[in-house]
Design a protein around this motif. Structure first.
Motif, PDB file in Angstrom:
ATOM      1  N   UNK A 103     -32.957   3.482  11.408  1.00 26.46           N
ATOM      2  CA  UNK A 103     -33.914   4.056  10.440  1.00 26.46           C
ATOM      3  C   UNK A 103     -33.525   5.482  10.050  1.00 26.46           C
ATOM      4  N   UNK A 104     -32.290   5.612   9.574  1.00 25.48           N
ATOM      5  CA  UNK A 104     -31.728   6.896   9.168  1.00 25.48           C
ATOM      6  C   UNK A 104     -31.387   6.849   7.682  1.00 25.48           C
ATOM      7  N   UNK A 123     -27.915  -4.958   2.573  1.00 30.10           N
ATOM      8  CA  UNK A 123     -28.760  -4.013   3.301  1.00 30.10           C
ATOM      9  C   UNK A 123     -29.997  -3.563   2.532  1.00 30.10           C
ATOM     10  N   UNK A 124     -30.137  -3.988   1.281  1.00 31.58           N
ATOM     11  CA  UNK A 124     -31.293  -3.575   0.497  1.00 31.58           C
ATOM     12  C   UNK A 124     -32.609  -4.036   1.101  1.00 31.58           C
ATOM     13  N   UNK A 125     -32.700  -5.321   1.463  1.00 34.63           N
ATOM     14  CA  UNK A 125     -33.941  -5.827   2.042  1.00 34.63           C
ATOM     15  C   UNK A 125     -34.195  -5.269   3.445  1.00 34.63           C
ATOM     16  N   UNK A 126     -33.198  -5.261   4.347  1.00 39.42           N
ATOM     17  CA  UNK A 126     -33.448  -4.641   5.655  1.00 39.42           C
ATOM     18  C   UNK A 126     -33.843  -3.165   5.550  1.00 39.42           C
ATOM     19  N   UNK A 132     -36.059   2.780   4.985  1.00 39.40           N
ATOM     20  CA  UNK A 132     -34.861   3.619   4.920  1.00 39.40           C
ATOM     21  C   UNK A 132     -34.411   3.744   3.470  1.00 39.40           C
ATOM     22  N   UNK A 133     -33.909   4.918   3.105  1.00 38.55           N
ATOM     23  CA  UNK A 133     -33.348   5.140   1.774  1.00 38.55           C
ATOM     24  C   UNK A 133     -31.822   5.142   1.857  1.00 38.55           C
ATOM     25  N   UNK A 354     -40.307   4.978  -2.981  1.00 36.21           N
ATOM     26  CA  UNK A 354     -39.308   3.913  -2.972  1.00 36.21           C
ATOM     27  C   UNK A 354     -38.395   4.012  -1.752  1.00 36.21           C
ATOM     28  N   UNK A 355     -38.104   2.877  -1.156  1.00 30.08           N
ATOM     29  CA  UNK A 355     -37.118   2.769  -0.091  1.00 30.08           C
ATOM     30  C   UNK A 355     -36.216   1.585  -0.391  1.00 30.08           C
ATOM     31  N   UNK A 356     -35.186   1.413   0.420  1.00 29.63           N
ATOM     32  CA  UNK A 356     -34.232   0.340   0.189  1.00 29.63           C
ATOM     33  C   UNK A 356     -32.948   0.900  -0.396  1.00 29.63           C
ATOM     34  N   UNK A 357     -32.220   0.068  -1.149  1.00 27.20           N
ATOM     35  CA  UNK A 357     -30.985   0.484  -1.816  1.00 27.20           C
ATOM     36  C   UNK A 357     -31.362   1.125  -3.143  1.00 27.20           C
TER      37      UNK A 357
END
Length: 390
Positions: A103-104, A123-126, A132-133, A354-357
């Motif tokens: 979570x970095x 890695x967008x969904x995880x 995570x951003x 917003x988070x993700x990719x």
């Protein structure tokens, strides 16, 4: 994440661009409480770099990019990771995976469409689930274009279709690392694919690319627009789909600005030949041998003479606005500032929703643009007119 050892860690710090990022961070953190480190596999090179920096010297962390457990241990100790360690499509995935696992938040300077797509798809969904951003393209690819298009579109009426055309001009030289990354990017043939939305990203409007054909640029620009096949349009359209301020629908075109028609034709022919050569394994291997070695780059004197400008022509609702984003050496000095400020923004500014990719505009927004302006990047409005009056 105040309980972590570091606010940010820089990977790739002993490379050509990485050293410039490290220098920027050392200057920017002088006299502050920011805790940061440089990371890589050579303790001697990292220590020598830390000793050379003017400003706040970083800590040194030794870890190899193929050491999965070591990456997890280090990323768990920092709030933010910034990376210049490319080519990313070959070297970058383990670091992204470690950041999601711990979570970095993460930022890099890739301009490789294949890597942008990989980060989004794997890695967008995880990252979304973990909060995570993951922010790719925090250098000349694609910060001026992404933030500049948003700046321009926001000046136009929002109840109509908006279009923005960007004309890029640069007087600069590029390093061996950039040349090798460009070769990998063209070979991947995933430029358009990089523009698909990431999991969980909002979809606020229809977006599309504008016609990619050579054309006479607007009169004030005095030249021709030649389609520029980089990752930048994909990044701009991802931002425009997800963020407010781009009108009811949005179109974007991305062009190199050249002085005359023969030069435009020569540029197109050269790009076509290079693209074919990059796509074929035997000629791609030959090109790789002919390119400058990674880790080399232009001198400080040459960079001081370098500059770039991106002129945006926006239209919507019977109005036209012309803006410009401009700065110094694009590939190195400005890219170092862009990544350094992106990392500091992730560590210090209020996190958006917003988070993700994410793209730079999606993840960092207006606070990031303000940071860049304070560091000398210019966002100017050149003209604004009612089309009927014009």
């Amino acid at each position: 994440m105040n309980d972590r050892d570091y606010d940010l860690v820089l990977f790739g710090a002993t490379g050509f661009t990485g050293r410039l990022v490290a220098g920027h961070l050392a200057r920017r953190t002088a006299g502050t409480t920011v805790r940061w480190a440089v990371a890589g596999r050579s303790r001697d090179r990292l220590r020598a770099l830390a000793d050379e920096l003017a400003g706040r010297a970083p800590a040194v962390e030794v870890v190899d990019l193929d050491d999965t457990d070591g990456l997890r241990r280090l990323t768990a100790r920092t709030a933010v990771v910034a990376s210049t360690a490319g080519p990313f499509v070959r070297l970058g995935e383990p670091l992204v995976a470690a950041c999601v696992d711990t979570t970095t938040d993460y930022a890099d300077i890739t301009g490789e469409p294949g890597f942008v797509a990989l980060v989004r798809d794997r890695y967008g969904q995880p990252a979304l689930d973990a909060g995570v951003r993951l922010v790719t393209c925090c250098g000349f690819d694609s910060v001026p274009h992404d933030l500049g298009a948003r700046f321009t579109a926001g000046l136009l009426p929002q109840d109509t279709e908006v279009s923005v055309r960007a004309y890029v001009r640069a007087d600069a030289r590029f390093s061996g690392g950039t040349a090798h990354s460009a070769l990998d990017a063209i070979a991947s043939r995933r430029i358009g694919d990089a523009g698909r939305p990431a999991p969980g990203a909002p979809s606020l409007r229809r977006v599309h690319g504008l016609a990619l054909r050579p054309h006479r640029a607007p009169a004030d620009l005095d030249g021709y627009g030649v389609p520029l096949p980089t990752v930048d349009p994909a990044i701009v359209l991802r931002s425009a789909r997800a963020l407010p301020g781009y009108g009811r629908s949005f179109g974007y075109g991305h062009y190199a600005l050249v002085g005359n028609l023969p030069l435009a034709a020569a540029g197109l022919a050269g790009a076509s030949v290079f693209g074919v050569a990059a796509a074929l394994p035997p000629t791609r291997t030959l090109l790789r041998k002919l390119l400058p070695a990674a880790g080399t780059g232009p001198s400080a004197e040459r960079r001081a003479r370098s500059s770039f400008s991106v002129t945006f022509v926006g239209k919507g609702g019977g109005h036209t606005v012309v803006t410009r984003v401009s700065g110094g050496d694009p590939g190195y000095d400005e890219t170092a500032r862009m990544l350094g400020e992106a990392a500091l923004s992730l560590a210090q500014d209020d996190a958006g929703e917003l988070t993700g990719a994410l793209t730079p505009a999606m993840a960092l927004g207006e606070p990031y643009r303000t940071r860049l302006e304070h560091q000398g990047l210019a966002f100017d409005v050149l003209a604004a007119a009612d089309d009927d009056a014009a």
